[in-house]
Scaffold this active site. Structure first.
Site, PDB file in Angstrom:
ATOM      1  N   GLU A   1     -16.865  17.448   4.525  1.00 13.91           N
ATOM      2  CA  GLU A   1     -17.505  17.985   5.727  1.00 13.91           C
ATOM      3  C   GLU A   1     -17.116  19.451   5.935  1.00 13.91           C
ATOM      4  O   GLU A   1     -17.823  20.207   6.599  1.00 13.91           O
ATOM      5  CB  GLU A   1     -17.056  17.149   6.927  1.00 13.91           C
ATOM      6  CG  GLU A   1     -17.785  17.427   8.205  1.00 13.91           C
ATOM      7  CD  GLU A   1     -17.545  16.321   9.239  1.00 13.91           C
ATOM      8  OE1 GLU A   1     -17.745  15.143   8.917  1.00 13.91           O
ATOM      9  OE2 GLU A   1     -17.138  16.651  10.354  1.00 13.91           O
TER      10      GLU A   1
ATOM     11  N   LEU B   1     -17.289  12.649  -2.956  1.00 10.45           N
ATOM     12  CA  LEU B   1     -17.335  13.280  -1.636  1.00 10.45           C
ATOM     13  C   LEU B   1     -17.431  14.802  -1.724  1.00 10.45           C
ATOM     14  O   LEU B   1     -16.637  15.447  -2.403  1.00 10.45           O
ATOM     15  CB  LEU B   1     -16.064  12.903  -0.865  1.00 10.45           C
ATOM     16  CG  LEU B   1     -15.874  13.569   0.496  1.00 10.45           C
ATOM     17  CD1 LEU B   1     -16.941  13.123   1.481  1.00 10.45           C
ATOM     18  CD2 LEU B   1     -14.485  13.246   1.049  1.00 10.45           C
TER      19      LEU B   1
ATOM     20  N   ALA C   1      -0.671   6.133   4.936  1.00  9.47           N
ATOM     21  CA  ALA C   1      -0.114   5.304   6.017  1.00  9.47           C
ATOM     22  C   ALA C   1       1.121   4.547   5.548  1.00  9.47           C
ATOM     23  O   ALA C   1       2.144   4.513   6.240  1.00  9.47           O
ATOM     24  CB  ALA C   1      -1.175   4.342   6.532  1.00  9.47           C
TER      25      ALA C   1
ATOM     26  N   PHE D   1     -14.867  21.185  12.512  1.00  8.50           N
ATOM     27  CA  PHE D   1     -15.280  19.924  11.897  1.00  8.50           C
ATOM     28  C   PHE D   1     -16.272  19.220  12.811  1.00  8.50           C
ATOM     29  O   PHE D   1     -16.317  19.494  14.012  1.00  8.50           O
ATOM     30  CB  PHE D   1     -14.053  19.037  11.650  1.00  8.50           C
ATOM     31  CG  PHE D   1     -13.867  18.653  10.207  1.00  8.50           C
ATOM     32  CD1 PHE D   1     -13.526  19.610   9.274  1.00  8.50           C
ATOM     33  CD2 PHE D   1     -14.035  17.342   9.781  1.00  8.50           C
ATOM     34  CE1 PHE D   1     -13.362  19.269   7.939  1.00  8.50           C
ATOM     35  CE2 PHE D   1     -13.867  16.986   8.451  1.00  8.50           C
ATOM     36  CZ  PHE D   1     -13.535  17.949   7.521  1.00  8.50           C
TER      37      PHE D   1
ATOM     38  N   ARG E   1     -20.790  12.310  12.095  1.00 12.09           N
ATOM     39  CA  ARG E   1     -21.361  11.843  10.831  1.00 12.09           C
ATOM     40  C   ARG E   1     -22.492  10.833  11.011  1.00 12.09           C
ATOM     41  O   ARG E   1     -23.452  10.851  10.243  1.00 12.09           O
ATOM     42  CB  ARG E   1     -20.241  11.233   9.978  1.00 12.09           C
ATOM     43  CG  ARG E   1     -19.310  12.301   9.489  1.00 12.09           C
ATOM     44  CD  ARG E   1     -18.085  11.736   8.812  1.00 12.09           C
ATOM     45  NE  ARG E   1     -17.245  12.842   8.348  1.00 12.09           N
ATOM     46  CZ  ARG E   1     -16.031  12.679   7.835  1.00 12.09           C
ATOM     47  NH1 ARG E   1     -15.511  11.472   7.723  1.00 12.09           N
ATOM     48  NH2 ARG E   1     -15.336  13.724   7.440  1.00 12.09           N
TER      49      ARG E   1
ATOM     50  N   GLU F   1     -10.337  15.195   1.773  1.00 14.86           N
ATOM     51  CA  GLU F   1     -10.490  16.605   1.411  1.00 14.86           C
ATOM     52  C   GLU F   1     -10.347  17.567   2.593  1.00 14.86           C
ATOM     53  O   GLU F   1      -9.503  18.456   2.610  1.00 14.86           O
ATOM     54  CB  GLU F   1     -11.864  16.794   0.745  1.00 14.86           C
ATOM     55  CG  GLU F   1     -11.987  16.056  -0.581  1.00 14.86           C
ATOM     56  CD  GLU F   1     -13.399  16.077  -1.163  1.00 14.86           C
ATOM     57  OE1 GLU F   1     -14.315  16.606  -0.505  1.00 14.86           O
ATOM     58  OE2 GLU F   1     -13.572  15.560  -2.279  1.00 14.86           O
ATOM     59  N   GLY F   2     -11.178  17.384   3.611  1.00 15.89           N
ATOM     60  CA  GLY F   2     -11.399  18.443   4.604  1.00 15.89           C
ATOM     61  C   GLY F   2     -10.239  18.784   5.504  1.00 15.89           C
ATOM     62  O   GLY F   2     -10.011  19.962   5.788  1.00 15.89           O
ATOM     63  N   GLY F   3      -9.474  17.802   5.975  1.00 14.08           N
ATOM     64  CA  GLY F   3      -8.367  18.161   6.839  1.00 14.08           C
ATOM     65  C   GLY F   3      -7.896  17.053   7.760  1.00 14.08           C
ATOM     66  O   GLY F   3      -8.319  15.910   7.651  1.00 14.08           O
TER      67      GLY F   3
ATOM     68  N   GLN G   1     -18.834   3.684   8.108  1.00 15.13           N
ATOM     69  CA  GLN G   1     -19.281   5.075   8.188  1.00 15.13           C
ATOM     70  C   GLN G   1     -20.010   5.516   6.916  1.00 15.13           C
ATOM     71  O   GLN G   1     -19.523   5.281   5.810  1.00 15.13           O
ATOM     72  CB  GLN G   1     -18.083   5.995   8.407  1.00 15.13           C
ATOM     73  CG  GLN G   1     -18.488   7.468   8.463  1.00 15.13           C
ATOM     74  CD  GLN G   1     -17.449   8.318   9.168  1.00 15.13           C
ATOM     75  OE1 GLN G   1     -16.471   8.716   8.557  1.00 15.13           O
ATOM     76  NE2 GLN G   1     -17.653   8.576  10.440  1.00 15.13           N
TER      77      GLN G   1
ATOM     78  N   ARG H   1     -16.083   7.191  13.393  1.00 14.20           N
ATOM     79  CA  ARG H   1     -14.895   8.047  13.319  1.00 14.20           C
ATOM     80  C   ARG H   1     -15.304   9.505  13.176  1.00 14.20           C
ATOM     81  O   ARG H   1     -16.240   9.829  12.457  1.00 14.20           O
ATOM     82  CB  ARG H   1     -14.052   7.637  12.111  1.00 14.20           C
ATOM     83  CG  ARG H   1     -12.887   8.544  11.854  1.00 14.20           C
ATOM     84  CD  ARG H   1     -12.023   8.060  10.721  1.00 14.20           C
ATOM     85  NE  ARG H   1     -12.605   8.225   9.403  1.00 14.20           N
ATOM     86  CZ  ARG H   1     -12.698   9.388   8.745  1.00 14.20           C
ATOM     87  NH1 ARG H   1     -12.265  10.505   9.302  1.00 14.20           N
ATOM     88  NH2 ARG H   1     -13.232   9.434   7.542  1.00 14.20           N
TER      89      ARG H   1
ATOM     90  N   HIS I   1     -18.449   5.615   3.259  1.00 19.63           N
ATOM     91  CA  HIS I   1     -17.266   6.471   3.242  1.00 19.63           C
ATOM     92  C   HIS I   1     -16.046   5.946   3.984  1.00 19.63           C
ATOM     93  O   HIS I   1     -14.920   6.265   3.627  1.00 19.63           O
ATOM     94  CB  HIS I   1     -17.641   7.830   3.816  1.00 19.63           C
ATOM     95  CG  HIS I   1     -16.526   8.825   3.861  1.00 19.63           C
ATOM     96  ND1 HIS I   1     -15.920   9.308   2.726  1.00 19.63           N
ATOM     97  CD2 HIS I   1     -15.886   9.424   4.891  1.00 19.63           C
ATOM     98  CE1 HIS I   1     -14.965  10.170   3.050  1.00 19.63           C
ATOM     99  NE2 HIS I   1     -14.906  10.248   4.356  1.00 19.63           N
TER     100      HIS I   1
ATOM    101  N   ASN J   1     -10.016  12.796  11.625  1.00 16.43           N
ATOM    102  CA  ASN J   1      -9.164  11.899  12.420  1.00 16.43           C
ATOM    103  C   ASN J   1      -8.530  10.789  11.575  1.00 16.43           C
ATOM    104  O   ASN J   1      -7.621  10.113  12.051  1.00 16.43           O
ATOM    105  CB  ASN J   1      -9.979  11.248  13.545  1.00 16.43           C
ATOM    106  CG  ASN J   1      -9.923  12.050  14.849  1.00 16.43           C
ATOM    107  OD1 ASN J   1      -9.206  13.054  14.943  1.00 16.43           O
ATOM    108  ND2 ASN J   1     -10.668  11.625  15.844  1.00 16.43           N
ATOM    109  N   SER J   2      -8.982  10.598  10.335  1.00 13.53           N
ATOM    110  CA  SER J   2      -8.435   9.455   9.581  1.00 13.53           C
ATOM    111  C   SER J   2      -7.070   9.777   8.975  1.00 13.53           C
ATOM    112  O   SER J   2      -6.151   8.960   9.047  1.00 13.53           O
ATOM    113  CB  SER J   2      -9.396   9.001   8.495  1.00 13.53           C
ATOM    114  OG  SER J   2      -9.521   9.987   7.500  1.00 13.53           O
TER     115      SER J   2
ATOM    116  N   HIS K   1     -21.004   8.879   5.170  1.00  8.47           N
ATOM    117  CA  HIS K   1     -20.741  10.316   5.193  1.00  8.47           C
ATOM    118  C   HIS K   1     -22.016  11.030   4.767  1.00  8.47           C
ATOM    119  O   HIS K   1     -22.673  10.597   3.819  1.00  8.47           O
ATOM    120  CB  HIS K   1     -19.592  10.627   4.228  1.00  8.47           C
ATOM    121  CG  HIS K   1     -19.025  11.998   4.371  1.00  8.47           C
ATOM    122  ND1 HIS K   1     -19.713  13.137   4.010  1.00  8.47           N
ATOM    123  CD2 HIS K   1     -17.829  12.420   4.841  1.00  8.47           C
ATOM    124  CE1 HIS K   1     -18.954  14.195   4.259  1.00  8.47           C
ATOM    125  NE2 HIS K   1     -17.814  13.792   4.767  1.00  8.47           N
TER     126      HIS K   1
ATOM    127  N   GLY L   1       0.840  -1.193   0.000  1.00  4.50           N
ATOM    128  CA  GLY L   1       0.000   0.000   0.000  1.00  4.50           C
ATOM    129  C   GLY L   1       0.872   1.238   0.000  1.00  4.50           C
ATOM    130  O   GLY L   1       1.851   1.317   0.743  1.00  4.50           O
TER     131      GLY L   1
END
Lengths: 564, 222
Positions: free
Chosen positions: A245, A242, A15, A116, A276, A49-51, A230, A379, A344, A383-384, A232, A11
């Site tokens: 958020e 997506l 990560a 968020f 979410r 996307e969001g952060g 999850q 989640r 999501h 946080n991901s 979204h 991968g």
């Protein structure tokens, strides 16, 4: 072909790349191979996307970030892991700054923060609305500087080689040539991402098929908390792309057909910025109770950004605008966007501890493929990507410690031939079933019975139907009999992986007789801490899925009622 | 409503044209999946994010390099649409080309932040905007496909990457980078086709000229 590396990482998303760098930063003699089915810059992390959450605000604290995460998780997160996680997030943000990540800034040059869902204060660091894209490119650029990291792009994981509960290597198809390739390794880190393509309506890239989870599961490694998926709140209709958020973080509204900000009835305090699971459930309720809008692609809810103004949308949400124009033909500056909840994130995954270790010595998992668990039953947004950075590094460092002063364990010829035989068997399949028809039906089962609202009879149907699909899969037909870039073969193997994972999701969901976080049952609408404050562990056995349970680690925060 | 896709196929030995009927109300990428899942599962193409950010699906659509995922068939306003692999890349199979060389060339331009100073960094929004546009390259290869001299030089994308770091206030490696580039950027004819096709509108042709000027000044000690 055969290769040998001290550490093989499978991968090349956030990560996996963070793990590779962690090793190379500390040791230039340890050889690292990063093996993945895409080029690193094509990984699904670019779609984040969001952060990325991290404590920087003076009013904020690590404890508050941990509490928000634990409460967001509906108390299924392991609190020792959460405490470790939040304490490491800020460091990762600064590290990426020094490596060139184009973080968005405040006027005085500091790293900017945005609100968020479910986070008490502004805690989300971001790079406009392309945070994952920029993080991925930053890590990729960094990797180019380490001579001991070798990148193997377009290699598809097919098996792990384990003996006496110790990892010895893995096999992967070199997609370009079609050859099965052996990687001998002292340690293997799985970082292959989630399993979101189990669902039809999904934000995930086409290739997120849970390969690492499925391959580990087939080797006897348990999958944890797979029933928690999850949804979204804001997937663009009809593609599922997506809409971050951050649209709501920057002030966007969710409106029903009466132009009502209906979240005031579900989460009066947090409104659109509730976690979410809460927002997605509220939206689904609006939809089935007849308060949604309707268009050519069915029911939807409106995401209204028009009041934010063109300047703010261009500055803070440029990707959202571009995507909405390209894929829905709507400019959010002028009109609300048609959205609805969308699959999501895979909260569940390979059962690991907070060192990212599995029970197989030398086998690690990190990122979305793993379940530590810091996200528990739900989640929190942003946080991901933090998890990928923090636990990518931790997995890399632990794998490095493990391989020092260790010898390779030889992979016997027979072990490789056995893997080769398995792939040959699939390659030669000439049955009557189309793999794509099976996948379509699997998606329908997941979208119908394992969606936001679940109940016993539907989940029983799902388990039954997945079993039937697995039977039909045995009679699949691979039409493409060529070697090079045979995506017919690759997709078919992926569909096999997804069938195994879907079964684990369905069985764990059916067994869990309560509602917690993203797992919401119409027939058991309350959380039940007496009987169900525990992790599910799914094992693959000859008789199907066997489910066991493991306790949740609680350090500071006893479960309380969850209100927003 | 349907249109005809004429697809240039390649099976490793020979190359030929194939035709498929596909629905008009979808993107080119969705139509490729439609073919793969319903008509001919041997068709090979790359596709991941389907939202224009991973850079996998660039192919030539009616001769122009474009992202298949971002292209609505109806907007092409043609009854027959020709799909071919990118130019200046070796074809592996059908619409799939070999990107190994492309990514190797990236590395030559030192496309990463070079910084020896330690400690917390400040960067104002104005400083960020100086380079931000150039961070948006998705490495899709469209510019290389359009470039008449790409085979003999770096091609446009790595130069954009280098330029991005040269303009970043946190970077301390501009000289090193210009030195690395100095042998690789003189073939450009400035036909500007790369700017024509860049799906992210980064205007690589202009960037190449700017970097050339910087390299020239650097070499002359100006």
């Amino acid at each position: 072909m055969k290769f040998r590396y001290d550490v093989v990482i499978v991968g090349a998303g956030l990560a996996g790349m963070r793990a590779a760098i962690a090793i190379a930063e500390k040791n230039e003699d340890v050889s690292v191979a990063m093996v993945s089915k895409t080029y690193p810059t094509r990984c699904h992390s670019v779609c984040a996307e969001g952060g990325t959450a991290a404590v920087f605000d003076k009013e904020d604290s690590l404890d508050l970030h941990a509490w928000d995460t634990v409460k967001g998780a509906d108390f299924l997160a392991d609190q020792d892991a959460v405490e470790l996680f939040v304490s490491e997030c800020p460091k990762e943000i600064l590290t990426l700054d020094a490596w060139g990540c184009p973080w968005s800034r405040t006027e005085d040059g500091k790293i900017a923060l945005r609100p968020f869902g479910g986070q008490s204060l502004n805690r989300t660091v971001f790079a406009k609305d392309r945070t994952g894209f920029h993080e991925v490119h930053t890590l990729y650029e960094r990797i180019l500087q380490y001579p001991n990291i070798e990148i193997f792009s377009e290699y598809f994981l097919t098996g792990l080689i384990v003996e006496n509960d110790e990892i010895k290597g893995l096999t992967a198809i070199d997609i370009k040539t079609g050859e099965l390739t052996l990687f001998e390794a002292k340690a293997v880190i799985l970082a292959t991402g989630g399993a979101g393509r189990l669902y039809g309506f999904t934000t995930y890239s086409h290739n997120v098929t849970g390969d690492g989870m499925a391959v580990a599961y087939r080797c006897g490694v348990p999958l944890k908390d797979m029933e928690f998926f999850q949804f979204h709140p804001t997937g663009l209709v009809p593609s599922g792309i997506l809409m971050t958020e951050a649209c709501r973080g920057e002030g966007g509204y969710l409106l029903n057909k009466d132009k009502e900000r209906f979240m005031k009835r579900y989460a009066p305090e947090k409104m659109e910025l509730a976690p979410r699971d809460v927002v997605a459930r509220a939206m689904w309720k609006e939809m089935i109770e007849g308060r949604a809008l309707e268009g050519e692609h069915g029911l939807y809810i409106a995401l209204d950004l028009t009041h934010l103004g063109e300047k703010k949308i261009k500055a803070r949400l440029p990707l959202i605008r571009e995507a909405a124009i390209n894929f829905a033909g709507i400019d959010p500056v002028e009109k609300p966007l048609p959205i609805k909840p969308v699959a999501h994130y895979t909260m569940g995954g390979i059962h690991v501890n907070k060192n990212c270790e599995t029970d197989v010595k030398g086998l690690y998992a990190t990122g979305e493929v793993a379940c530590i668990s810091i996200h528990g039953a739900n989640r929190l947004g942003s946080n991901s990507t933090s998890e990928c950075l923090v636990f990518g590094r931790i997995a890399g460092e632990n794998a490095l410690d493990f391989v020092l002063n260790k010898d390779f364990k030889l992979v016997k010829e027979d072990e490789f031939f056995e893997e080769e035989r398995k792939i040959e068997e699939i390659f030669n399949k000439n049955g009557s079933e189309s793999p794509y028809a099976i996948k379509k039906e699997l998606n329908e089962v997941m979208d119908n019975y394992l969606w936001i609202f679940r109940e016993e009879s539907g989940m029983k149907k799902a388990v039954q139907k997945i079993k039937e699909l697995k039977e039909r899969y045995k009679d699949v037909k691979i039409t493409d009999k060529s070697k090079s870039f045979n995506t017919d073969l690759i997709y078919t193997i992926e569909i096999g992986y997804m069938l195994d994972l879907a079964e684990a999701v369905a069985v764990c969901a059916l067994f869990r007789k309560e509602s917690r976080g993203a797992h919401y049952r119409l027939d058991y609408q309350k959380r039940d801490d007496v009987n169900w404050l525990k992790h599910s562990l799914a094992y693959k056995t000859a008789d199907g899925v066997k489910v066991d349970y493991a306790p949740v680690t609680i350090t500071k925060w006893e479960p309380v009622e969850r209100k927003y | 409503m349907e249109v005809i896709f004429r697809i240039k196929r390649f099976d490793g030995g020979s190359s030929y044209w194939d035709e498929f009927k596909v629905p008009i109300n979808m993107t080119v990428l969705e139509a490729l999946f439609y073919i793969k899942e319903n008509i001919d599962s041997t068709l090979a193409f790359r596709a991941f994010c389907r939202m224009g950010i991973c850079g996998s699906c660039a192919i030539r659509i009616n001769k122009k390099p474009m992202l298949a995922c971002e292209t609505q068939i109806s907007k092409l306003e043609k009854e027959t649409i020709e799909l071919e692999p990118l130019k200046n890349f070796n074809v592996i199979k059908d619409l799939v080309t070999d990107f190994e060389g492309f990514f190797k060339k990236q590395k030559l331009a030192k496309p990463y932040l070079i910084r020896k100073s330690k400690g917390e960094i400040q960067q104002t929004p104005k400083q960020l905007e100086e380079y931000y546009k150039y961070t948006l390259c998705i490495k899709c290869g469209a510019c290389v496909s359009a470039c008449p001299v790409a085979k003999r030089c770096l091609g446009p994308a790595p130069v954009v990457a280098a330029h991005r770091f040269n303009r970043d206030s946190r970077d301390e490696g501009k000289e090193e980078r210009l030195k690395a580039l100095s042998d690789h950027i003189w073939h450009c004819h400035f036909v500007s086709d790369c700017s024509e096709v860049c799906p992210k509108n980064l205007h690589p042709a202009e960037v190449v000229q700017k970097v050339r000027l910087e390299v020239l000044k650097f070499n002359l000690g100006w």
